[in-house]
Design an enzyme around this catalytic site. Sequence first.
Site, PDB file in Angstrom:
ATOM      1  N   ASN A  22       0.830  -1.218   0.000  1.00 23.30           N
ATOM      2  CA  ASN A  22       0.000   0.000   0.000  1.00 23.30           C
ATOM      3  C   ASN A  22       0.861   1.263   0.000  1.00 23.30           C
ATOM      4  O   ASN A  22       0.496   2.265  -0.616  1.00 23.30           O
ATOM      5  CB  ASN A  22      -0.968  -0.005   1.184  1.00 23.30           C
ATOM      6  CG  ASN A  22      -2.189  -0.852   0.897  1.00 23.30           C
ATOM      7  OD1 ASN A  22      -3.060  -0.448   0.128  1.00 23.30           O
ATOM      8  ND2 ASN A  22      -2.247  -2.038   1.468  1.00 23.30           N
ATOM      9  N   ARG A  73       3.163   0.316  25.961  1.00 27.07           N
ATOM     10  CA  ARG A  73       2.553   0.888  24.758  1.00 27.07           C
ATOM     11  C   ARG A  73       2.598   2.419  24.780  1.00 27.07           C
ATOM     12  O   ARG A  73       2.866   3.071  23.763  1.00 27.07           O
ATOM     13  CB  ARG A  73       1.095   0.396  24.678  1.00 27.07           C
ATOM     14  CG  ARG A  73       0.435   0.651  23.345  1.00 27.07           C
ATOM     15  CD  ARG A  73      -1.000   0.151  23.337  1.00 27.07           C
ATOM     16  NE  ARG A  73      -1.144  -1.264  23.595  1.00 27.07           N
ATOM     17  CZ  ARG A  73      -0.856  -2.254  22.737  1.00 27.07           C
ATOM     18  NH1 ARG A  73      -0.407  -1.952  21.542  1.00 27.07           N
ATOM     19  NH2 ARG A  73      -1.025  -3.510  23.073  1.00 27.07           N
ATOM     20  N   MET A  98       0.973  -3.155  12.503  1.00 26.32           N
ATOM     21  CA  MET A  98       0.373  -4.210  13.333  1.00 26.32           C
ATOM     22  C   MET A  98       0.511  -3.936  14.833  1.00 26.32           C
ATOM     23  O   MET A  98       0.865  -4.819  15.602  1.00 26.32           O
ATOM     24  CB  MET A  98       1.007  -5.556  12.976  1.00 26.32           C
ATOM     25  CG  MET A  98       0.881  -5.938  11.511  1.00 26.32           C
ATOM     26  SD  MET A  98      -0.821  -5.934  10.932  1.00 26.32           S
ATOM     27  CE  MET A  98      -1.354  -7.490  11.613  1.00 26.32           C
ATOM     28  N   ILE A 100      -1.597  -2.028  18.179  1.00 27.91           N
ATOM     29  CA  ILE A 100      -2.766  -1.292  18.682  1.00 27.91           C
ATOM     30  C   ILE A 100      -2.266   0.033  19.248  1.00 27.91           C
ATOM     31  O   ILE A 100      -1.226   0.077  19.922  1.00 27.91           O
ATOM     32  CB  ILE A 100      -3.486  -2.129  19.761  1.00 27.91           C
ATOM     33  CG1 ILE A 100      -4.110  -3.355  19.094  1.00 27.91           C
ATOM     34  CG2 ILE A 100      -4.542  -1.303  20.488  1.00 27.91           C
ATOM     35  CD1 ILE A 100      -4.716  -4.351  20.050  1.00 27.91           C
ATOM     36  N   LEU A 101      -2.989   1.099  18.954  1.00 26.90           N
ATOM     37  CA  LEU A 101      -2.534   2.434  19.359  1.00 26.90           C
ATOM     38  C   LEU A 101      -3.264   2.897  20.620  1.00 26.90           C
ATOM     39  O   LEU A 101      -4.450   2.608  20.812  1.00 26.90           O
ATOM     40  CB  LEU A 101      -2.773   3.419  18.216  1.00 26.90           C
ATOM     41  CG  LEU A 101      -1.974   3.080  16.945  1.00 26.90           C
ATOM     42  CD1 LEU A 101      -2.508   3.841  15.745  1.00 26.90           C
ATOM     43  CD2 LEU A 101      -0.495   3.354  17.150  1.00 26.90           C
ATOM     44  N   ASN A 115      -6.792   4.453   8.480  1.00 21.14           N
ATOM     45  CA  ASN A 115      -6.400   3.048   8.407  1.00 21.14           C
ATOM     46  C   ASN A 115      -7.145   2.384   7.256  1.00 21.14           C
ATOM     47  O   ASN A 115      -8.241   2.824   6.884  1.00 21.14           O
ATOM     48  CB  ASN A 115      -6.744   2.340   9.721  1.00 21.14           C
ATOM     49  CG  ASN A 115      -6.262   0.902   9.734  1.00 21.14           C
ATOM     50  OD1 ASN A 115      -5.177   0.595   9.245  1.00 21.14           O
ATOM     51  ND2 ASN A 115      -7.061   0.005  10.288  1.00 21.14           N
ATOM     52  N   HIS A 117      -8.553  -1.451   6.166  1.00 16.71           N
ATOM     53  CA  HIS A 117      -8.814  -2.743   6.790  1.00 16.71           C
ATOM     54  C   HIS A 117      -9.470  -3.671   5.765  1.00 16.71           C
ATOM     55  O   HIS A 117     -10.416  -3.271   5.080  1.00 16.71           O
ATOM     56  CB  HIS A 117      -9.735  -2.549   8.005  1.00 16.71           C
ATOM     57  CG  HIS A 117     -10.002  -3.847   8.713  1.00 16.71           C
ATOM     58  ND1 HIS A 117      -9.067  -4.445   9.531  1.00 16.71           N
ATOM     59  CD2 HIS A 117     -11.084  -4.669   8.689  1.00 16.71           C
ATOM     60  CE1 HIS A 117      -9.576  -5.587   9.997  1.00 16.71           C
ATOM     61  NE2 HIS A 117     -10.786  -5.740   9.499  1.00 16.71           N
ATOM     62  N   SER A 144     -12.381  -1.520   3.888  1.00 11.33           N
ATOM     63  CA  SER A 144     -12.869  -0.272   4.476  1.00 11.33           C
ATOM     64  C   SER A 144     -11.673   0.633   4.753  1.00 11.33           C
ATOM     65  O   SER A 144     -10.631   0.169   5.223  1.00 11.33           O
ATOM     66  CB  SER A 144     -13.582  -0.534   5.806  1.00 11.33           C
ATOM     67  OG  SER A 144     -14.613  -1.488   5.645  1.00 11.33           O
ATOM     68  N   THR A 149      -9.901   6.050  15.432  1.00 10.52           N
ATOM     69  CA  THR A 149     -10.254   6.502  16.773  1.00 10.52           C
ATOM     70  C   THR A 149      -9.754   5.431  17.741  1.00 10.52           C
ATOM     71  O   THR A 149      -9.104   4.474  17.332  1.00 10.52           O
ATOM     72  CB  THR A 149     -11.782   6.681  16.915  1.00 10.52           C
ATOM     73  OG1 THR A 149     -12.403   5.435  16.609  1.00 10.52           O
ATOM     74  CG2 THR A 149     -12.317   7.770  15.990  1.00 10.52           C
ATOM     75  N   GLU A 151     -11.255   3.091  19.169  1.00  9.59           N
ATOM     76  CA  GLU A 151     -11.811   1.749  19.010  1.00  9.59           C
ATOM     77  C   GLU A 151     -11.105   1.023  17.861  1.00  9.59           C
ATOM     78  O   GLU A 151     -11.072   1.545  16.730  1.00  9.59           O
ATOM     79  CB  GLU A 151     -13.308   1.877  18.689  1.00  9.59           C
ATOM     80  CG  GLU A 151     -14.077   0.621  18.960  1.00  9.59           C
ATOM     81  CD  GLU A 151     -15.504   0.749  18.418  1.00  9.59           C
ATOM     82  OE1 GLU A 151     -16.067  -0.293  18.063  1.00  9.59           O
ATOM     83  OE2 GLU A 151     -16.019   1.881  18.328  1.00  9.59           O
ATOM     84  N   ASP A 153     -10.241  -0.729  14.700  1.00 12.62           N
ATOM     85  CA  ASP A 153     -10.975  -0.902  13.428  1.00 12.62           C
ATOM     86  C   ASP A 153     -12.402  -0.361  13.522  1.00 12.62           C
ATOM     87  O   ASP A 153     -13.313  -0.858  12.835  1.00 12.62           O
ATOM     88  CB  ASP A 153     -11.005  -2.381  13.000  1.00 12.62           C
ATOM     89  CG  ASP A 153      -9.604  -2.927  12.743  1.00 12.62           C
ATOM     90  OD1 ASP A 153      -8.735  -2.152  12.310  1.00 12.62           O
ATOM     91  OD2 ASP A 153      -9.387  -4.129  12.979  1.00 12.62           O
TER      92      ASP A 153
HETATM   93  C1  GRF Z   1      -3.501  -4.699   3.953  1.00 11.47           C
HETATM   94  O1  GRF Z   1      -4.261  -5.776   3.518  1.00 11.47           O
HETATM   95  C2  GRF Z   1      -4.314  -3.804   4.840  1.00 11.47           C
HETATM   96  O2  GRF Z   1      -5.677  -3.860   4.592  1.00 11.47           O
HETATM   97  C3  GRF Z   1      -4.032  -4.333   6.223  1.00 11.47           C
HETATM   98  O3  GRF Z   1      -2.698  -4.751   6.166  1.00 11.47           O
HETATM   99  C4  GRF Z   1      -2.348  -5.127   4.848  1.00 11.47           C
HETATM  100  C5  GRF Z   1      -1.061  -4.453   4.513  1.00 11.47           C
HETATM  101  O4  GRF Z   1      -0.541  -4.890   3.300  1.00 11.47           O
HETATM  102  N1  GRF Z   1      -4.293  -3.326   7.220  1.00 11.47           N
HETATM  103  P1  GRF Z   1       0.759  -4.200   2.684  1.00 11.47           P
HETATM  104  O5  GRF Z   1       1.857  -4.289   3.738  1.00 11.47           O
HETATM  105  O6  GRF Z   1       0.430  -2.783   2.358  1.00 11.47           O
HETATM  106  O7  GRF Z   1       1.118  -5.012   1.484  1.00 11.47           O
END
Ligand code: GRF
Length: 229
Positions: A22, A73, A98, A100-101, A115, A117, A144, A149, A151, A153
Site C-alpha cells: 500500500n 505501549r 500491526m 494497537i494504538l 487506516n 482494513h 474499508s 479513533t 476503538e 478498526d
Molecule cells: C492490507 O491488507 C491492509 O488492509 C491491512 O494490512 C495489509 C497491509 O498490506 N491493514 P501491505 O503491507 O500494504 O502489502
Amino acid sequence: MSLKTPLPLKRIAVLLSGNGSNLQALIDYQAQAPKGYQIVLVISNKAQAYGLERARRAGIATCVIEHQQFPDRASFDREMQTVLDAHQVDLVVLAGFMRILSAPFTQHFYGRMLNIHPSLLPKYPGLDTHQRVLEEGDAEHGLSIHFVTQELDGGPIILQSRLSVQKQDTAASLQQKIHQLEHCAYPQVVQGICQGLLELRQDKVYFKHQPLSQPLELSALAQALSEIA
Ligand code: GRF
C-alpha cells in the site's frame, strides 16, 4: 494561465510493519499525480519490514521504532508522536501497521489518521478476515478505509470497495483481490483528504462539505478528484 494558487502539499507519514504494497501504491500515485501530498516519512516497528526498502528506493526518510525497546505501549506511542510532530506531519496513514494504538495517540491525531482494513467493517475487525469471510459463507467481501479513533478498526468509515466471493476463492485469492482494490482506493482517499474533499468533524465524515450517510464509493470519489485535477 490559471489564477488559482496550488494548495501546498500535505505532509504525510506512513506507518507499516511489513510488505508495504500500500505504501508502494501511495508512492506510485503521487508520482503520476504530484499534487495533494508528499510522503515525508515512513515509520516501521520492524527493522526488517520490506516497506522500509520501498521507501528508501523512493528517497523517503525512514525511521525504525521497535516496540520491544519500550517498557509499555504508552511510551512507544509517545516516541512515535514525537517523531511525527518533529516532521510536521499533516496526515498519518496506517498501512499494515500491526500495533494497537493508545488513546492519547489516537486523540492527538484525531481527524488526521487513517487506516485501511480488509473487510466490510463493522464485519470482521481484527485479523484473518479472508478466512472468516469464507467460514461464514459470505457472498460479498471488501475493504474499508476509516479515520482512526480509540476503538480498534472502529472509527468513522470513509469509503468501502466490494467484491463478490466466488465458489473457488481461497483466503489467498481473496487477499490478492482485496490488495488490488486497496492499491486503487487508498491513494485516492489520501488525495481526497489532502485536497480538502474529505474531512472528519465530530465523528462524522464529510465529503464535499456534506455529511456522508453511508460509506463513499470509489467512483464518486474518483469523479470528484477528476473535477479538481
Ligand atoms: C492490507 O491488507 C491492509 O488492509 C491491512 O494490512 C495489509 C497491509 O498490506 N491493514 P501491505 O503491507 O500494504 O502489502
